[in-house]
Design a protein around this motif. Structure first.
Motif, PDB file in Angstrom:
ATOM      1  N   ALA A   5       0.324   3.148 -11.524  1.00  0.00           N
ATOM      2  CA  ALA A   5       0.128   1.726 -11.209  1.00  0.00           C
ATOM      3  C   ALA A   5      -0.358   1.533  -9.775  1.00  0.00           C
ATOM      4  CB  ALA A   5       1.422   0.947 -11.439  1.00  0.00           C
ATOM      5  N   LEU A   6       0.294   2.174  -8.836  1.00  0.00           N
ATOM      6  CA  LEU A   6      -0.098   2.016  -7.426  1.00  0.00           C
ATOM      7  C   LEU A   6      -1.392   2.765  -7.132  1.00  0.00           C
ATOM      8  CD1 LEU A   6       3.397   2.368  -5.714  1.00  0.00           C
ATOM      9  CD2 LEU A   6       2.142   0.257  -6.208  1.00  0.00           C
ATOM     10  N   GLY A   7      -1.551   3.925  -7.750  1.00  0.00           N
ATOM     11  CA  GLY A   7      -2.735   4.739  -7.492  1.00  0.00           C
ATOM     12  C   GLY A   7      -4.031   4.093  -7.932  1.00  0.00           C
ATOM     13  N   LEU A  34       1.320   8.308  -3.689  1.00  0.00           N
ATOM     14  CA  LEU A  34      -0.054   8.065  -3.231  1.00  0.00           C
ATOM     15  C   LEU A  34      -0.442   9.194  -2.274  1.00  0.00           C
ATOM     16  CD1 LEU A  34       0.324   4.239  -2.585  1.00  0.00           C
ATOM     17  CD2 LEU A  34      -1.105   5.286  -4.346  1.00  0.00           C
ATOM     18  N   PRO A  35      -0.792  10.361  -2.803  1.00  0.00           N
ATOM     19  CA  PRO A  35      -1.041  11.527  -1.955  1.00  0.00           C
ATOM     20  C   PRO A  35      -2.105  11.325  -0.889  1.00  0.00           C
ATOM     21  CG  PRO A  35      -1.026  12.149  -4.274  1.00  0.00           C
ATOM     22  CD  PRO A  35      -0.943  10.657  -4.221  1.00  0.00           C
ATOM     23  N   GLY A  36      -3.037  10.422  -1.125  1.00  0.00           N
ATOM     24  CA  GLY A  36      -4.075  10.159  -0.126  1.00  0.00           C
ATOM     25  C   GLY A  36      -3.535   9.556   1.159  1.00  0.00           C
ATOM     26  N   GLY A  91      -7.369   5.810  -2.742  1.00  0.00           N
ATOM     27  CA  GLY A  91      -8.704   5.805  -2.157  1.00  0.00           C
ATOM     28  C   GLY A  91      -8.900   4.740  -1.092  1.00  0.00           C
ATOM     29  N   ARG A  92      -7.905   3.911  -0.868  1.00  0.00           N
ATOM     30  CA  ARG A  92      -7.990   2.881   0.176  1.00  0.00           C
ATOM     31  C   ARG A  92      -7.279   3.367   1.417  1.00  0.00           C
ATOM     32  NH1 ARG A  92      -5.988  -2.603  -2.510  1.00  0.00           N
ATOM     33  NH2 ARG A  92      -5.981  -3.162  -0.323  1.00  0.00           N
ATOM     34  N   ASP A  93      -7.642   2.788   2.539  1.00  0.00           N
ATOM     35  CA  ASP A  93      -6.962   3.106   3.788  1.00  0.00           C
ATOM     36  C   ASP A  93      -5.534   2.586   3.755  1.00  0.00           C
ATOM     37  OD1 ASP A  93      -9.228   4.288   4.848  1.00  0.00           O
ATOM     38  OD2 ASP A  93      -9.906   2.448   5.822  1.00  0.00           O
ATOM     39  N   LEU A  94      -4.719   3.181   4.598  1.00  0.00           N
ATOM     40  CA  LEU A  94      -3.349   2.707   4.744  1.00  0.00           C
ATOM     41  C   LEU A  94      -3.347   1.248   5.170  1.00  0.00           C
ATOM     42  CD1 LEU A  94      -1.988   5.681   6.851  1.00  0.00           C
ATOM     43  CD2 LEU A  94      -1.293   5.129   4.539  1.00  0.00           C
ATOM     44  N   PRO A  95      -2.522   0.422   4.564  1.00  0.00           N
ATOM     45  CA  PRO A  95      -2.420  -0.967   5.021  1.00  0.00           C
ATOM     46  C   PRO A  95      -1.796  -0.993   6.419  1.00  0.00           C
ATOM     47  CG  PRO A  95      -1.330  -0.671   2.902  1.00  0.00           C
ATOM     48  CD  PRO A  95      -1.688   0.678   3.403  1.00  0.00           C
ATOM     49  N   VAL A  96      -2.271  -1.906   7.228  1.00  0.00           N
ATOM     50  CA  VAL A  96      -1.722  -2.050   8.574  1.00  0.00           C
ATOM     51  C   VAL A  96      -0.743  -3.212   8.553  1.00  0.00           C
ATOM     52  CG1 VAL A  96      -2.266  -2.518  10.981  1.00  0.00           C
ATOM     53  CG2 VAL A  96      -3.847  -1.165   9.589  1.00  0.00           C
TER      54      VAL A  96
END
Length: 156
Positions: free
Chosen positions: A65-67, A92-94, A72-77
């Motif tokens: 669900a989260l993946g 979320l291994p990325g 593939g997106r950047d970490l949220p700030v």
């Protein structure tokens, strides 16, 4: 009931809807309809399925669900996510940073990490999120615990 819950979500009122019943009565069809409606209204849909616990890895439904949404997106700030990114990186291994190791008690922090991530996403996009976890009867204890935690804190 579905359209009412989705309409309320657009107004900032979260809710939990559970479909339960015997196999073949149309639960999956209802989930597909809710997904279609949410996508038409341009809200993100996060969807995962549990598999038989004997063949699945823990939190598999959350990884799916989260993946599909955040992978593939950047970490949220966000300050509210400080300290929780390593926990989220378990599914979320990325998002794993150099030297990442899973904290031994990350399962205790995972439900709050997911709550904060979804809250940041809603605040950033201004859109409600439809979260669909299918086949819960097969899910592992951490998946259940996270769902219960979110359902109890949906107003937050």
């Amino acid at each position: 009931m579905l359209t009412r819950a989705l309409t309320a979500a657009r107004s900032g009122l979260g809710s939990t809807v559970v479909f339960a019943g015997e196999p073949g009565i149309g639960k999956s069809r209802l989930l597909r309809e809710a997904t279609r409606i949410a996508r038409e209204r341009q809200g993100p849909v996060l969807s995962g399925s549990a598999l038989d616990e004997s063949v699945a890895s823990p939190l598999r439904a959350w990884s799916e669900a989260l993946g599909t949404h955040f992978g593939g997106r950047d970490l949220p700030v966000s300050d509210s996510l400080r300290g929780f990114i390593a926990v989220l990186a378990t599914v979320l291994p990325g998002w794993r940073e150099p030297g990442w190791t899973a904290a031994p008690d990350s399962s205790l922090l995972f439900p709050e990490a997911v709550r904060r991530l979804l809250a940041v996403e809603c605040a950033t996009t201004g859109l409600p999120i439809l979260l669909v976890i299918d086949d819960l009867h097969w899910s592992d204890k951490p998946t259940w615990a996270t769902l219960r935690y979110l359902a109890n804190r949906i107003a937050e």
